[in-house]
Motif scaffolding. Sequence first.
Motif, short mmCIF file in Angstrom:
data_model
loop_
_atom_site.label_atom_id
_atom_site.label_comp_id
_atom_site.label_asym_id
_atom_site.label_seq_id
_atom_site.Cartn_x
_atom_site.Cartn_y
_atom_site.Cartn_z
N VAL A 100 0.85 -1.20 0.00
CA VAL A 100 0.00 0.00 0.00
C VAL A 100 0.89 1.24 0.00
N MET A 101 1.97 1.22 0.77
CA MET A 101 2.88 2.36 0.79
C MET A 101 3.50 2.58 -0.59
N LEU A 102 3.85 1.50 -1.26
CA LEU A 102 4.44 1.62 -2.60
C LEU A 102 3.42 2.22 -3.57
N MET A 103 2.18 1.74 -3.51
CA MET A 103 1.15 2.31 -4.39
C MET A 103 0.94 3.79 -4.10
N ARG A 104 0.86 4.15 -2.81
CA ARG A 104 0.68 5.56 -2.42
C ARG A 104 1.86 6.40 -2.91
#
Length: 168
Positions: A125-129
């Motif tokens: 999720v952090m990578l997508m954000r």
Amino acid sequence: MRQDLDGDHDGAISSWLSLLSDSPPGAPWEGDLVRTIRQVGAINDIDIEERLATVMEARVPQVMIPGSGSAAGEAASPNVRGPTAQQMADASRMTPGEQENMVAGMVAGLEERLKSEPKNLDGWVMLMRSRMTLGEPGKARRALKSAIAANPSQETELRRQAELLGIR
């Protein structure tokens, strides 16, 4: 924005600086806000660097114990690593180009780490954000596909998170 559109560029910059002052260091909108302040200042020949530096310096968190991770405190996830407060303070003194290079390196490092930690949903999720914040929606979609491939039982949650981030 209304102030800027109505020709009150200095008023708009003051409002944006106030918003920046109230924003936590590293907020997802911080980069866009600083860019907007600089652009409106440059376009309208308003010197903003001293005012911007004053606001940024006041926002630097107190240095935490080394190795303490991000300033997220109780909200911190053990699955998401972040810069220490000292690293954040150091980054605040970099030029915008140096900051962009540092961020790109951190995001690439996260992406590489997820290859060996594919079950780290918070990391995905952090990578997508991060990809969306950097204006890289194609890479964000690829991160979602990789996350789902590594965690098929979590597809619904990953897609829900992606949708909240604007990934289609």
